[in-house]
Design a protein around this motif. Structure first.
Motif, PDB file in Angstrom:
ATOM      1  N   LEU A 158       0.815  -1.226  -0.030  1.00  0.00           N
ATOM      2  CA  LEU A 158      -0.004   0.085  -0.048  1.00  0.00           C
ATOM      3  C   LEU A 158       0.846   1.282  -0.073  1.00  0.00           C
ATOM      4  O   LEU A 158       0.430   2.193  -0.807  1.00  0.00           O
ATOM      5  CB  LEU A 158      -0.940  -0.016   1.218  1.00  0.00           C
ATOM      6  N   TYR A 159       1.997   1.369   0.833  1.00  0.00           N
ATOM      7  CA  TYR A 159       2.775   2.351   0.907  1.00  0.00           C
ATOM      8  C   TYR A 159       3.591   2.649  -0.416  1.00  0.00           C
ATOM      9  O   TYR A 159       3.616   3.586  -0.740  1.00  0.00           O
ATOM     10  CB  TYR A 159       3.828   2.100   1.946  1.00  0.00           C
ATOM     11  N   ARG A 160       4.016   1.579  -0.970  1.00  0.00           N
ATOM     12  CA  ARG A 160       4.915   1.556  -2.103  1.00  0.00           C
ATOM     13  C   ARG A 160       4.212   1.865  -3.268  1.00  0.00           C
ATOM     14  O   ARG A 160       4.630   2.532  -4.344  1.00  0.00           O
ATOM     15  CB  ARG A 160       5.731   0.425  -2.247  1.00  0.00           C
ATOM     16  N   GLU A 161       2.880   1.631  -3.516  1.00  0.00           N
ATOM     17  CA  GLU A 161       2.306   1.534  -4.722  1.00  0.00           C
ATOM     18  C   GLU A 161       1.085   2.887  -4.759  1.00  0.00           C
ATOM     19  O   GLU A 161       0.548   2.592  -5.650  1.00  0.00           O
ATOM     20  CB  GLU A 161       1.499   0.184  -4.999  1.00  0.00           C
ATOM     21  N   SER A 162       1.154   3.540  -3.831  1.00  0.00           N
ATOM     22  CA  SER A 162       0.116   4.667  -3.894  1.00  0.00           C
ATOM     23  C   SER A 162       0.914   5.818  -3.801  1.00  0.00           C
ATOM     24  O   SER A 162       2.038   5.823  -3.362  1.00  0.00           O
ATOM     25  CB  SER A 162      -0.755   4.618  -2.844  1.00  0.00           C
ATOM     26  N   THR A 163       0.266   6.964  -3.974  1.00  0.00           N
ATOM     27  CA  THR A 163       0.945   8.312  -3.418  1.00  0.00           C
ATOM     28  C   THR A 163      -0.101   8.831  -2.431  1.00  0.00           C
ATOM     29  O   THR A 163      -1.144   8.741  -2.129  1.00  0.00           O
ATOM     30  CB  THR A 163       0.823   9.215  -4.852  1.00  0.00           C
ATOM     31  N   HIS A 164       0.622   9.923  -1.652  1.00  0.00           N
ATOM     32  CA  HIS A 164       0.155  10.366  -0.583  1.00  0.00           C
ATOM     33  C   HIS A 164       0.991  11.771   0.028  1.00  0.00           C
ATOM     34  O   HIS A 164       1.943  11.937  -0.533  1.00  0.00           O
ATOM     35  CB  HIS A 164       0.337   9.174   0.666  1.00  0.00           C
ATOM     36  N   SER A 165       0.520  12.397   0.896  1.00  0.00           N
ATOM     37  CA  SER A 165       1.265  13.473   1.501  1.00  0.00           C
ATOM     38  C   SER A 165       2.355  13.038   2.411  1.00  0.00           C
ATOM     39  O   SER A 165       2.360  11.782   2.704  1.00  0.00           O
ATOM     40  CB  SER A 165      -0.064  14.537   2.184  1.00  0.00           C
ATOM     41  N   GLU A 166       2.993  13.974   2.655  1.00  0.00           N
ATOM     42  CA  GLU A 166       4.293  13.664   3.373  1.00  0.00           C
ATOM     43  C   GLU A 166       3.521  13.079   4.896  1.00  0.00           C
ATOM     44  O   GLU A 166       4.103  12.093   5.640  1.00  0.00           O
ATOM     45  CB  GLU A 166       5.004  14.839   3.702  1.00  0.00           C
ATOM     46  N   GLU A 167       2.383  13.979   5.385  1.00  0.00           N
ATOM     47  CA  GLU A 167       2.107  13.531   6.765  1.00  0.00           C
ATOM     48  C   GLU A 167       1.429  12.067   6.806  1.00  0.00           C
ATOM     49  O   GLU A 167       1.628  11.261   7.652  1.00  0.00           O
ATOM     50  CB  GLU A 167       0.889  14.713   7.173  1.00  0.00           C
ATOM     51  N   THR A 168       0.595  11.940   5.575  1.00  0.00           N
ATOM     52  CA  THR A 168      -0.089  10.517   5.478  1.00  0.00           C
ATOM     53  C   THR A 168       0.963   9.355   5.423  1.00  0.00           C
ATOM     54  O   THR A 168       0.967   8.280   6.008  1.00  0.00           O
ATOM     55  CB  THR A 168      -1.034  10.602   4.379  1.00  0.00           C
ATOM     56  N   GLY A 169       2.272   9.558   4.509  1.00  0.00           N
ATOM     57  CA  GLY A 169       3.193   8.880   4.458  1.00  0.00           C
ATOM     58  C   GLY A 169       3.853   8.289   5.713  1.00  0.00           C
ATOM     59  O   GLY A 169       4.102   7.147   5.962  1.00  0.00           O
ATOM     60  N   ARG A 170       3.985   9.317   6.601  1.00  0.00           N
ATOM     61  CA  ARG A 170       4.704   8.991   7.791  1.00  0.00           C
ATOM     62  C   ARG A 170       3.698   8.163   8.827  1.00  0.00           C
ATOM     63  O   ARG A 170       4.258   7.382   9.391  1.00  0.00           O
ATOM     64  CB  ARG A 170       4.823  10.478   8.602  1.00  0.00           C
ATOM     65  N   SER A 171       2.404   8.412   8.489  1.00  0.00           N
ATOM     66  CA  SER A 171       1.547   7.604   9.512  1.00  0.00           C
ATOM     67  C   SER A 171       1.400   6.213   8.860  1.00  0.00           C
ATOM     68  O   SER A 171       1.223   5.226   9.436  1.00  0.00           O
ATOM     69  CB  SER A 171       0.139   8.227   9.271  1.00  0.00           C
ATOM     70  N   LEU A 172       1.476   6.134   7.407  1.00  0.00           N
ATOM     71  CA  LEU A 172       1.314   4.665   7.068  1.00  0.00           C
ATOM     72  C   LEU A 172       2.861   4.031   7.572  1.00  0.00           C
ATOM     73  O   LEU A 172       2.862   2.826   7.597  1.00  0.00           O
ATOM     74  CB  LEU A 172       1.486   4.959   5.367  1.00  0.00           C
ATOM     75  N   LEU A 173       4.129   4.842   7.353  1.00  0.00           N
ATOM     76  CA  LEU A 173       5.033   4.269   7.749  1.00  0.00           C
ATOM     77  C   LEU A 173       5.127   3.625   9.343  1.00  0.00           C
ATOM     78  O   LEU A 173       5.593   2.535   9.519  1.00  0.00           O
ATOM     79  CB  LEU A 173       6.494   4.993   7.498  1.00  0.00           C
ATOM     80  N   SER A 174       4.593   4.448  10.137  1.00  0.00           N
ATOM     81  CA  SER A 174       4.416   3.909  11.486  1.00  0.00           C
ATOM     82  C   SER A 174       3.470   2.830  11.527  1.00  0.00           C
ATOM     83  O   SER A 174       3.723   1.968  12.167  1.00  0.00           O
ATOM     84  CB  SER A 174       3.621   5.318  12.352  1.00  0.00           C
TER      85      SER A 174
END
Length: 411
Positions: A158-174
């Protein structure tokens, strides 16, 4: 324990509601329509989801509104009220469906590939991480490993195959870090230590990229715990101390107490009694310290009682049974019997401590209970502890109570 049960059931209801695509207000309106009254408000739904109340009279309407079987809701409500007997333990599949309803396969999560995802998707992934943690309370690693690895794979894709804001990206990584931590814990419980280490290291990388230092500490401490328990005591101690240092003194109190407990265990396994005892004391101090930060969701299980258990385990390992036995007996007298693995592990430490206290008859009683609990439980941790307990009892074979346990569980 009752509050924790209601909160678990409340979290489950909240997840079902989100899966149904409804807000709390929309669910309340649906229940009012189903009943022909206006007696359910959004605030009442919120109280259910926070675990303040169990919606007993509304289970049939909730079953319809959320498209989930009434029997499943009734089982969960009975557990939340504490009225279940504990004798009808659900199968792993039933328990998994309870905590991770529907979408156990991560395909739907990855279906957003190439599309931009936002806060709601990140929140859904956070819920999946918490659901997996709750499932681990009830399901052995051998039964939960495949679904856990699927969840981790789906989160990474999901993280690698989608685009997202920096804030959403940090949430996904967590969330990836959280899922990796529990997947690693599950793999370790299944005896798949290489798989566990890979999951932990992936999670550490994700948590560092998210700048979530508390989560980095949890992941590194989890890996340190495995190293200490699998013959790599020096590496475990070094990593446990590094996890504490990296999280820093500003880590939430519960998290810091957990890191210190793992340091204490690492010192214990390395044969260093003095530093182990000091770390135990510091863990208790951290637990009661004033804390301006809210504890992370993954620390929900950390409590003074759990610190007492670690104290008792350290005392047992250091051959100090007069300290270990009272602590374990007190904790076990009020422990949630539905948490089969933890209950069995605590009983195993009690049995060993009782042998060291020259009380083999009582040790045999604790061992029998532990072995009966885990007869068909697919946990490498409990299997190893069972072998340790039986070996400790062997010198007392001439005692009838001990001989009965040894002969009955020879396999």
């Amino acid at each position: 324990m009752g509050d924790a049960k209601r909160k678990r059931f409340g979290a489950y209801l909240a997840q079902l509601r989100r899966d149904a695509g409804k807000s709390q207000r929309q669910l309340a309106e649906a229940l009012c329509r189903a009943s022909g009254t206006a007696s359910v408000t959004r605030n009442e739904v919120s109280r259910w989801e926070r675990g303040e109340r169990v919606p007993d009279g509304w289970l049939p309407a909730l079953s319809t509104a959320l498209s989930v079987s009434l029997r499943t809701l009734e089982r969960g409500a009975a557990h939340a009220r504490g009225t279940d007997t504990g004798t009808d333990r659900p199968s792993p599949a039933e328990a998994l469906a309870y905590f991770l309803p529907d979408r156990v396969d991560p395909g739907p999560l990855a279906s957003n590939a190439g599309r931009r995802v936002g806060a709601s998707t990140a929140a859904a992934l956070t819920d999946r991480a918490h659901g997996l943690r709750l499932a681990d309370d009830f399901i052995a690693g051998g039964d939960l490993l495949v679904p856990a690895l699927r969840e981790l794979d789906g989160a990474v894709r999901l993280y690698r195959e989608s685009t997202h804001s920096e804030e959403t990206g940090r949430s996904l990584l967590s969330s990836i870090g959280e899922i990796a931590q529990i997947a690693g814990w599950i793999a370790s419980d299944a005896g798949e230590h290489d798989q566990a280490e890979r999951a932990y290291r992936l999670g550490i990388s994700a948590a560092r990229e998210a700048e979530d230092l508390a989560l980095v500490g949890n992941l590194a401490g989890s890996l340190a715990y495995q190293l200490s328990n699998t013959g790599r005591e020096d590496a475990g101690l070094g990593l446990a101390r590094a996890a504490l240092d990296e999280a820093g003194s500003s880590a939430p109190a519960k998290a810091r107490a957990l890191y210190l407990d793992r340091v204490a265990w690492a010192h214990t396994k390395a044969g260093e009694a003095g530093p182990a005892m000091r770390a135990l004391g510091e863990a208790h101090e951290a637990m009661v310290a004033e804390d301006s930060q809210e504890a992370p969701d993954w620390a929900y299980w950390v409590s003074p009682e759990e610190l007492d258990v670690m104290d008792a385990r350290v005392y047992t390992e250091l051959r100090r049974p007069l300290r270990a036995v009272p602590l374990l007996q007190e904790v076990l007298s009020r422990y949630d019997s539905t948490h089969t693995r933890e209950l069995a592990l605590y009983l195993s430490w009690l049995a060993v401590a009782l042998v060291d206290a020259n009380e083999p008859e009582e040790a045999a009683q604790a061992a029998r209970r532990m072995l009966d609990l885990t007869a068909d439980f697919a946990s490498d941790r409990t299997a190893k502890r069972a072998r340790i307990v039986l070996s400790k009892l062997e010198p007392y074979r001439d005692i009838p109570e001990v001989r009965e346990v040894l002969d009955g569980h020879a396999a």
